[in-house]
Write a protein that holds these residues in place. Structure first.
Motif, PDB file in Angstrom:
ATOM      1  N   VAL A 120       8.211 -15.538 -14.591  1.00 33.35           N
ATOM      2  CA  VAL A 120       7.530 -14.287 -14.232  1.00 33.35           C
ATOM      3  C   VAL A 120       6.616 -13.775 -15.346  1.00 33.35           C
ATOM      4  O   VAL A 120       6.033 -12.707 -15.214  1.00 33.35           O
ATOM      5  N   ARG A 121       6.456 -14.530 -16.408  1.00 37.61           N
ATOM      6  CA  ARG A 121       5.740 -14.001 -17.580  1.00 37.61           C
ATOM      7  C   ARG A 121       4.314 -13.576 -17.254  1.00 37.61           C
ATOM      8  O   ARG A 121       3.807 -12.612 -17.840  1.00 37.61           O
ATOM      9  N   LYS A 122       3.659 -14.269 -16.333  1.00 37.34           N
ATOM     10  CA  LYS A 122       2.264 -13.925 -15.990  1.00 37.34           C
ATOM     11  C   LYS A 122       2.181 -12.629 -15.204  1.00 37.34           C
ATOM     12  O   LYS A 122       1.103 -12.064 -15.049  1.00 37.34           O
ATOM     13  N   ASP A 123       3.307 -12.206 -14.644  1.00 34.58           N
ATOM     14  CA  ASP A 123       3.309 -11.011 -13.803  1.00 34.58           C
ATOM     15  C   ASP A 123       3.612  -9.748 -14.586  1.00 34.58           C
ATOM     16  O   ASP A 123       3.491  -8.651 -14.070  1.00 34.58           O
ATOM     17  N   ARG A 171      15.028  -4.736 -17.617  1.00 33.02           N
ATOM     18  CA  ARG A 171      14.024  -3.972 -16.885  1.00 33.02           C
ATOM     19  C   ARG A 171      12.655  -4.471 -17.278  1.00 33.02           C
ATOM     20  O   ARG A 171      12.344  -4.598 -18.452  1.00 33.02           O
ATOM     21  N   LEU A 174       5.803  -4.674 -13.977  1.00 33.03           N
ATOM     22  CA  LEU A 174       4.798  -5.616 -13.483  1.00 33.03           C
ATOM     23  C   LEU A 174       3.390  -5.064 -13.699  1.00 33.03           C
ATOM     24  O   LEU A 174       3.199  -3.861 -13.893  1.00 33.03           O
ATOM     25  N   ARG A 175       2.435  -5.968 -13.601  1.00 34.28           N
ATOM     26  CA  ARG A 175       1.024  -5.599 -13.763  1.00 34.28           C
ATOM     27  C   ARG A 175       0.556  -4.528 -12.795  1.00 34.28           C
ATOM     28  O   ARG A 175      -0.352  -3.761 -13.105  1.00 34.28           O
ATOM     29  N   ASP A 176       1.155  -4.519 -11.599  1.00 33.50           N
ATOM     30  CA  ASP A 176       0.680  -3.571 -10.591  1.00 33.50           C
ATOM     31  C   ASP A 176       1.438  -2.245 -10.624  1.00 33.50           C
ATOM     32  O   ASP A 176       1.331  -1.438  -9.713  1.00 33.50           O
ATOM     33  N   THR A 181      14.314  -4.231 -11.953  1.00 29.78           N
ATOM     34  CA  THR A 181      15.484  -4.276 -12.820  1.00 29.78           C
ATOM     35  C   THR A 181      16.411  -5.353 -12.303  1.00 29.78           C
ATOM     36  O   THR A 181      16.410  -5.679 -11.116  1.00 29.78           O
ATOM     37  N   VAL A 219      11.287  -0.655  -8.142  1.00 31.05           N
ATOM     38  CA  VAL A 219      10.982   0.775  -8.181  1.00 31.05           C
ATOM     39  C   VAL A 219       9.466   0.921  -8.073  1.00 31.05           C
ATOM     40  O   VAL A 219       8.736   0.416  -8.927  1.00 31.05           O
ATOM     41  N   CYS A 282       9.648  -8.117  -4.249  1.00 32.68           N
ATOM     42  CA  CYS A 282       8.209  -7.915  -4.422  1.00 32.68           C
ATOM     43  C   CYS A 282       7.455  -8.094  -3.113  1.00 32.68           C
ATOM     44  O   CYS A 282       6.409  -7.474  -2.901  1.00 32.68           O
ATOM     45  N   LYS A 290      -0.447  -5.634  -3.358  1.00 37.73           N
ATOM     46  CA  LYS A 290      -0.340  -7.037  -3.752  1.00 37.73           C
ATOM     47  C   LYS A 290      -1.659  -7.628  -4.216  1.00 37.73           C
ATOM     48  O   LYS A 290      -2.712  -7.122  -3.940  1.00 37.73           O
TER      49      LYS A 290
END
Ligand SMILES: [Zn+2]
Ligand SMILES: [Zn+2]
Lengths: 290, 100
Positions: A120-123, A171, A174-176, A181, A219, A282, A290
């Motif tokens: 998930v690092r890119k997110d 926790r 994200l980028r968006d 969590t 969240v 997500c 998205k």
């Protein structure tokens, strides 16, 4: 990798058997990499010291046996040195083995964290940090609940111990703007059954079961109407939507059970299991997010 | 021309780095980072996964895990109410400050 080869941060985490605080992805991945390498070295050391214990048991037996013969032949000093030496050597071997075992880290838990964050690092929001509260000390005596007596069911006695280990809280942002969590609580259930042997005396057998509960939440940054329900396994998973501070928070729980023929189960959900849960949460985001 | 590869798993986003070439199999334009070399010429991570002989790297691994989640759990079109019966609305116990 020995303790002294670790970076100061990793060394501190290995000694404390815990990871806490706010982390950048890169630093966190480095830390996990070091801890995994350290744990592999510790595993090798533990295996070596266990072999040493086995050898020491044989030597202690020989020491007692030969020592008594030598004492009988009027060489009391040499004989008792052999006798005592073998036993002292065995005690030292056992102490060292147990000492190494205590420092062991749960490799499956570390592997889960590493795989999870690599996927998930890119997110991740590059401006935010990952909040981590991870306890790597495993089901220690302090986490063991009270002894519970169960119906004997044909045995002399049946006792149950439950170790509760809420070891993982994460926790991430994200980028968006959505926050995720993840929490994991392990329960190690120990069952001690004692039965009477046919030729008299008692025999106690211990069985273990490990129950893991992974809880993932999403969240939203602002109130949202969730787009729909993702696939949920009705047996092992439960999806809920809870109101929290005026926001609808989606919560996905998943249970895992592990059993082992001998000893304590050490399996853990994989990083892919955890990411699969986050992935589905997500997918509940409304389209514009998205 | 910018790279047409989508990065990320939970928040897919276009890479948009300057394109240096393209995938010789599907034609999309690619930056250096998203180009994988192999027997059929430069390829995107997706084509590299579905063709033999391509090297594996972080991008191809991410792509293969992305497609495995997609296969297992579906993509955007799985927003049905089929599993609604397993959903209940209630307060989360033990929902503490750490999580918000
Ligand atoms: Zn391609
Ligand atoms: Zn690119």
């Amino acid at each position: 990798m020995k303790l002294n080869d670790l970076s100061p941060v990793a060394r501190q985490a290995a000694e404390a058997q815990a990871i806490r605080g706010e982390w950048e992805y890169g630093a966190f991945d480095q830390l996990l990499k070091q801890l995994i390498a350290y744990d592999a070295a510790m595993d090798a050391l533990i295996a070596f010291r266990l072999k040493w214990v086995v050898v020491a048991v044989i030597l202690a037996f020989l020491g007692v046996f030969v020592g008594i013969i030598v004492i009988d032949n009027d060489e009391a000093a040499t004989g008792s040195a052999m006798l005592v030496g073998g036993i002292v050597h065995l005690i030292v071997a056992i102490v060292l083995w147990r000492k190494a075992k205590k420092k062991n880290l749960p490799e499956n838990a570390l592997a889960m964290l590493q795989q999870l964050f690599r996927q998930v690092r890119k997110d991740l929001d590059p401006k935010a940090t990952i909040r981590v509260n991870v306890d790597l000390s495993g089901p220690t005596q302090a986490k063991c609940g009270p002894k519970k007596e169960l119906p004997a069911n044909g045995f002399v006695s049946r006792y149950q111990y439950v170790y509760a280990d809420p070891w993982c809280q994460l926790r991430l942002q994200l980028r968006d703007g959505y926050k995720l969590t993840l929490r994991q609580v392990d329960q190690l259930i120990e069952l001690q059954r004692t039965k009477r042997k046919a030729r008299g005396g008692y025999k106690t057998k211990t069985k273990y079961k490990k129950l893991c509960r992974l809880t993932a939440t999403i969240v939203p940054p602002t109130p949202v109407e969730w787009a729909g329900q993702p696939k949920v396994d009705p047996t092992w998973e439960r999806l809920r939507v809870a109101k929290k501070k005026g926001l609808d928070v989606a919560v996905l729980d998943r249970w895992f059970v592990y059993k082992e023929k001998f000893g304590r189960p050490i399996q853990n959900p994989s990083g892919a299991d955890a990411v699969g849960m986050l992935y589905r949460l997500c997918s509940m985001r409304p389209a514009e997010a998205k | 021309m910018t790279c047409q590869w989508q990065t990320g798993l939970l928040v897919p986003q276009p890479c948009e780095a300057p394109a240096m070439g393209g995938c010789s199999l599907c034609g999309r334009s690619l930056c250096m980072m998203h180009t994988v070399s192999g027997p059929n010429g430069p390829a995107c991570p997706n084509c590299a996964n579905s063709n033999q002989g391509y090297e594996q790297n972080e991008e191809t691994e991410l792509e293969s895990s992305r497609s495995s989640y997609y296969t297992q759990y579906g993509g955007a079109q799985y927003f049905t109410n089929r599993d609604r019966q397993s959903v209940e609305r209630e307060e989360v116990e033990g929902y503490d400050e750490f999580e918000t």
